[in-house]
Motif scaffolding. Structure first.
Motif, short mmCIF file in Angstrom:
data_model
loop_
_atom_site.label_atom_id
_atom_site.label_comp_id
_atom_site.label_asym_id
_atom_site.label_seq_id
_atom_site.Cartn_x
_atom_site.Cartn_y
_atom_site.Cartn_z
N ILE A 90 0.84 -1.21 0.00
CA ILE A 90 0.00 0.00 0.00
C ILE A 90 0.87 1.25 0.00
N ARG A 91 1.91 1.26 0.86
CA ARG A 91 2.78 2.43 0.89
C ARG A 91 3.54 2.59 -0.42
N PHE A 108 -8.10 0.28 -7.14
CA PHE A 108 -7.15 1.04 -7.96
C PHE A 108 -6.86 0.29 -9.26
N ALA A 109 -6.70 -1.03 -9.19
CA ALA A 109 -6.46 -1.82 -10.40
C ALA A 109 -7.65 -1.72 -11.35
N ASP A 110 -8.87 -1.74 -10.81
CA ASP A 110 -10.06 -1.58 -11.66
C ASP A 110 -10.06 -0.21 -12.34
N TYR A 111 -9.67 0.81 -11.58
CA TYR A 111 -9.62 2.16 -12.14
C TYR A 111 -8.60 2.25 -13.28
N VAL A 112 -7.43 1.67 -13.06
CA VAL A 112 -6.39 1.69 -14.10
C VAL A 112 -6.86 0.93 -15.33
N ASP A 113 -7.52 -0.20 -15.11
CA ASP A 113 -8.02 -0.99 -16.24
C ASP A 113 -9.01 -0.18 -17.08
N SER A 114 -9.81 0.65 -16.43
CA SER A 114 -10.79 1.45 -17.17
C SER A 114 -10.14 2.57 -17.98
N LEU A 115 -8.92 2.97 -17.59
CA LEU A 115 -8.25 4.08 -18.28
C LEU A 115 -7.27 3.63 -19.35
N CYS A 116 -6.85 2.36 -19.30
CA CYS A 116 -5.79 1.90 -20.20
C CYS A 116 -6.14 2.16 -21.66
N THR A 123 -8.53 -1.41 -1.41
CA THR A 123 -8.16 -0.17 -2.11
C THR A 123 -7.28 -0.47 -3.32
N LEU A 124 -6.32 -1.39 -3.17
CA LEU A 124 -5.48 -1.77 -4.30
C LEU A 124 -6.31 -2.43 -5.39
#
Length: 710
Positions: free
Chosen positions: A540-541, A670-678, A666-667
């Protein structure tokens, strides 16, 4: 001369418009205004047929560029950096190119029609050998090559096999040669099917301008005409281009020399005034086109054979490689994939030459071979002295070296030698202050004529990273999660330096070797994973700290381009709470023409597909690094195609999200968010994720941890 004098006056022009089918029809528009613009664009294309008219409109501009250039400065940037060509050269080591029709040499040939005809046949054969060799090496040895080569006829701008044109008495009308996408419906070619054009002109080397051997304005004007016409045709085409249709390459050659003209730009910004075609085109070239021109270098030797390994042919091949990629997409085997085999080929060669006992120091700079011979031979005694000198040049724990930076010198002592499996670097401390540890990187000696693949990596690690960190410092980009540039310069070697007064280096093995010093120092994530020290709190950090670093540099348009476990360190010494720093900025993206590192495990999908980064690419690489560091398993990946297939399957089956979800919700989010932006143009929202991650970081105060340096 090999080519008729009259040929230089022919240029490219036609007395009538080419067949309407010479380009594909434009895509359908829903509005009347866009439909009208499309019609104007087509009419503009049909009227844009005379290269001399465009050259005339650009003549004053060419002259002003030349006048405003400082001495020894080029009017245009080069299309390829030397380091790119070196990498490409390594990839081509095992690839065979064979030109069967020799290029007639201007010195030994007459000016007969037969010689001129042979020249066109030779250019066709050269381009055929180039595109065939590249296709089979990078794309497919099994699938047939989807391209062909033909020569362009100036009276209608259509394409014919040179052999047929010559047989029909049309030799004098030929004005160029192109690589085209096969299209049985259009045997004479469509302009949107043209990958690349080569213009055969007499004595381009003799007419080159300036010490940098740039092509003359007349030749450059013809090349720009062809480039604009190719861009116009592509803008009207139904074909899809990779990564887009806004870049074209035109080659200019004579019987010995050649060069590359690269033109980039959005032709939709062109004013399609059909009554002022050439003025509008010239204005677009001046205002909206980005033009890169290579120096004119030798391609063919005196026997008419292509020097495939020299820089003249190499830059032409690299341009052709990019042209194929525009139509065929990313190759199955990337340049990086094939180029890394250089090291194994080099080792095989050393074994063949019985040099397998040759030792070298950690950074590959100073090689020597131990010999067992009689000391009675004077020559061998001298050689032994040289061997002993190079032995002393090795950097080991306790070694001292001095750095020359501007007008001061600073001493460092090596405290630890680190090898990450690819390169060697060091932990050092100041001679005057041994309490602070620093990372110290030593580059390749500038005198090496044939640097190994590892030395190219050293160039990125030292010289390129120095440039990036300097720019970041100049822009005021400061964060504790970014490395700090402590010093950079050249090693000061012991003894007298006999460096020439006009610059250069003396014969000492260390003279001129670049060096980079950064802080802080820490343990890489790769080392933490191996020792079992990377848990959920660290994940996380690490995600928070790396995102913070990316957010800081993103404000200046900089991207990292090489996030992996070896390029993230955890800093524990002398700090209250451990934190992570994103290092390894040698492959950072500063401008559009920069290319990220290609890593089958950690590069983003967009980087593997397009050779570029989108706004979420670094975040996607960060996700892959966290997935691996938290126990995720990668399959054996040996090609770009396999790496892309693994990414598609893993994201669609949510394997990556599930693995990160075991660590933190949260991670996972975050991975789902990145997948939506790729792959999209939408920017990363760093702040919202930094806040969410910050809430999940355990901030218990365990007291200040002090670790003795060294």
């Amino acid at each position: 001369m090999m080519v008729k004098e009259g040929m230089s006056l022919i240029g490219i022009g036609i007395s009538r418009s080419p067949d309407q089918e010479s380009i594909g029809s434009g895509t359908k528009r829903s509005s009347v205004s866009s439909g009208g613009r499309s019609r104007n664009q087509k009419e503009f294309f049909y009227k844009f047929v005379e290269s001399e008219r465009l050259s005339g409109e650009l003549l004053d501009w060419f002259e002003s560029l030349a006048e405003n250039c400082a001495p020894k400065q080029q009017a245009f940037d080069v299309p390829f950096e030397l380091i790119e060509l070196q990498k490409f050269d390594y990839a081509l080591e095992g690839i065979s190119f064979q030109q069967l029709i020799r290029m007639p040499n201007v010195v030994y040939a007459s000016t007969s029609d037969a010689v001129e005809a042979t020249a066109y046949l030779a250019v066709e054969d050269f381009l055929h050998a180039s595109v065939k060799g590249l296709w089979e090496a990078f794309w497919s040895q099994d699938e047939p090559m989807p391209f062909s080569v033909a020569s362009m006829y100036n009276s209608n701008l259509k394409f014919y096999q040179a052999e047929n044109a010559i047989a029909n008495g049309r030799l004098g009308g030929l004005c160029g040669t192109g690589i085209l996408l096969n299209n049985p419906r259009h045997p004479h070619g469509k302009w949107d099917n043209v990958l690349e054009l080569a213009l055969l002109r007499p004595d381009i080397r003799g007419l080159a301008v300036g010490s940098d051997q740039q092509p003359s304005p007349s030749v450059l004007g013809e090349a720009l005409f062809c480039a604009v016409r190719m861009l116009l045709a592509r803008s009207l085409s139904k074909l899809s281009f990779f990564p887009d249709s806004s870049t074209v390459f035109v080659l200019i050659v004579d019987s010995q020399y050649g060069g590359v003209v690269k033109v980039e730009g959005d032709v939709n910004k062109l004013n399609f005034d059909v009554n002022n075609v050439y003025e509008c085109a010239a204005e677009w070239v001046k205002s909206h086109a980005r033009i890169s021109v290579s120096p004119i270098d030798r391609i063919w030797n005196k026997l008419g054979n292509a020097n495939w390994g020299d820089i003249g042919a190499l830059q032409v091949l690299f341009a052709t490689f990019h042209c194929i990629m525009q139509y065929a997409g990313m190759p199955k085997h990337s340049v990086e994939d094939i180029a890394v085999d250089h090291s194994s080929r080099l080792q095989t060669r050393r074994v063949e030459r019985q040099l397998e006992d040759t030792r070298e120091n950690g950074n590959g700079l100073f090689r020597y071979q131990q010999r067992s011979v009689s000391p009675e031979i004077v020559e061998v005694q001298e050689d032994s002295v040289e061997v002993e000198l190079k032995e002393l040049m090795r950097l080991e724990v306790g070694s001292m070296l001095w750095l020359e930076d501007s007008d001061w010198q600073k001493g460092y002592q090596i405290r630890e030698v680190i090898n990450n499996g690819e390169l060697t670097y060091y932990i050092a401390s100041y001679v005057e202050d041994s309490g602070k540890n620093l990372f110290l990187y030593v580059g390749s000696h500038p005198s090496q004529l044939e640097p190994a693949w590892e030395d190219m990596s050293l160039w990125y690690q030292v010289q390129r990273q120095t440039k990036v960190l300097t720019i970041m410092k100049q822009k005021g980009l400061s964060s504790k999660y970014l490395p700090q540039l402590s010093a950079s310069g050249r090693i000061v070697h012991p003894g007298e330096c006999r460096r020439p007064s006009k610059g250069g280096n003396c014969e000492h093995p260390w003279c001129g070797t670049p060096i980079l010093v950064t802080s802080p120092v820490g343990e890489t994530v790769a080392e933490m994973v191996r020792s079992g020290q990377f848990g959920s709190d660290e994940a996380i950090r690490c995600c928070h700290d790396c995102l913070s670093a990316l957010s800081t540099v993103a404000s200046a348009g900089i991207r990292h381009g090489d996030i992996r476990p070896e390029n993230v360190i955890c800093v524990r010494s002398g700090v209250r709470r451990p934190y992570f720093v994103l290092i390894g900025w040698g492959h950072a993206i500063l401008e559009d023409r920069d290319r990220p590192a290609m890593n089958l495990h950690f590069s983003s999908t967009y980087a593997l597909q397009e050779g570029k980064l989108c706004s979420a690419s670094d975040a996607e690489s960060l996700v892959y690094m966290l997935y691996y560091s938290c126990g995720g398993v990668f399959p054996n990946l040996d090609s770009v195609e396999g790496a892309l297939q693994w990414r598609e399957a893993s994201w669609s089956r949510r394997l990556i999200q599930q693995k990160l979800g075991d660590i933190s919700t949260t991670l996972k989010a975050f991975a789902d968010y990145v997948d939506s932006l790729c792959g999209t143009p939408y920017p990363m929202d760093y702040e919202i994720w930094l806040r969410r991650l910050r809430r999940n970081i355990h901030e218990e105060d365990h007291g200040k941890e002090i670790v003795a340096a060294g």
